[in-house]
Design an enzyme around this catalytic site. Sequence first.
Site, short mmCIF file in Angstrom:
data_model
loop_
_atom_site.label_atom_id
_atom_site.label_comp_id
_atom_site.label_asym_id
_atom_site.label_seq_id
_atom_site.Cartn_x
_atom_site.Cartn_y
_atom_site.Cartn_z
N GLU A 40 1.06 -1.54 0.08
CA GLU A 40 -0.33 0.12 0.57
C GLU A 40 0.55 1.69 0.01
O GLU A 40 2.29 1.10 0.98
CB GLU A 40 -0.60 -0.31 1.25
N LYS A 106 -9.53 0.76 -1.79
CA LYS A 106 -9.54 0.13 -0.35
C LYS A 106 -11.58 -0.11 0.41
O LYS A 106 -12.40 1.69 0.61
CB LYS A 106 -8.51 0.77 0.46
N CYS A 142 -4.64 -3.30 3.50
CA CYS A 142 -4.05 -3.43 5.15
C CYS A 142 -5.59 -3.19 5.85
O CYS A 142 -5.74 -5.03 6.51
CB CYS A 142 -4.09 -1.74 4.99
#
Length: 281
Positions: A40, A106, A142
């Site tokens: 990321e 995300k 993440c």
Amino acid sequence: MKIALAQINSTADLEANLGLVRDQAARARDAGAAVVVFPEATMCAFGNPLAEVAQPLDGDWARRIRALSAELGIVTVHGMFTPGEDGRVRNTLLATGPGVEASYDKIHLYDAYGFAESDAVTAGGSIATFELDGVVFGLSICYDVRFPDLFRANAAAGATVNLVCASWGDGPDKAEQWEALIRARALDTTTFIVACDQADPAASGRPATDSTPLGVGRSAVISPLGRTLACLPQGPELTVVDLDLAEVEQARRKLPVLANARRIGPDGRVVAPGATEAEAG
């Protein structure tokens, strides 16, 4: 299929970060990898004005990544920032290379441990996968790793390999949580988990001074039955792992958690297969 993990420290310097991508992708290609996974925020590290560096998927950064992936003949997966809503950005993964073009925004934003990602980032609204040589890869970023439903949705879409690109925040027990979560997601879905984190900045001489998530290292590859196939230390490093994709089918015969799963409705009762949303409560 050989998969490379490029555990790097990105900075605010986009040109330097692009140079890191080129160097690591070339090394991965030379080692026989078909895919190289970066963390990321590869484009630009957190803790910098992201709205100033965000670019669309047809912008200069993405075009240059596509060009180097095509030149090297390897699929690259990395984190970048694209324009979002109301002056915010989207935290995006770009997967590109021979025969591959996919992106993922995300979904679960890191509003935790004193950090408010949603202040600067617009959440994504759908899963994303890509296929290479008959293998389907699911994408995640993440904080997503704390939410099993995303990984199950990727598996339902055909994924046998789930990629987790991270810039994991440091702190008490955080590295241990990272290790536990990536193993749990492999067991939830009987998929390979390929988890690439930013290297621990302290290992590169720039430790975090606040709650900004910069990385703890410890990138890893986990088998469908939870075995650690590779685990990196804290500092910058590249590793290549040869995945035996037959392990997925073998694991699913032994441990058919996806086939055995029962949907639980909001009323706490088991939902009959094929039930409508109204019937599910």
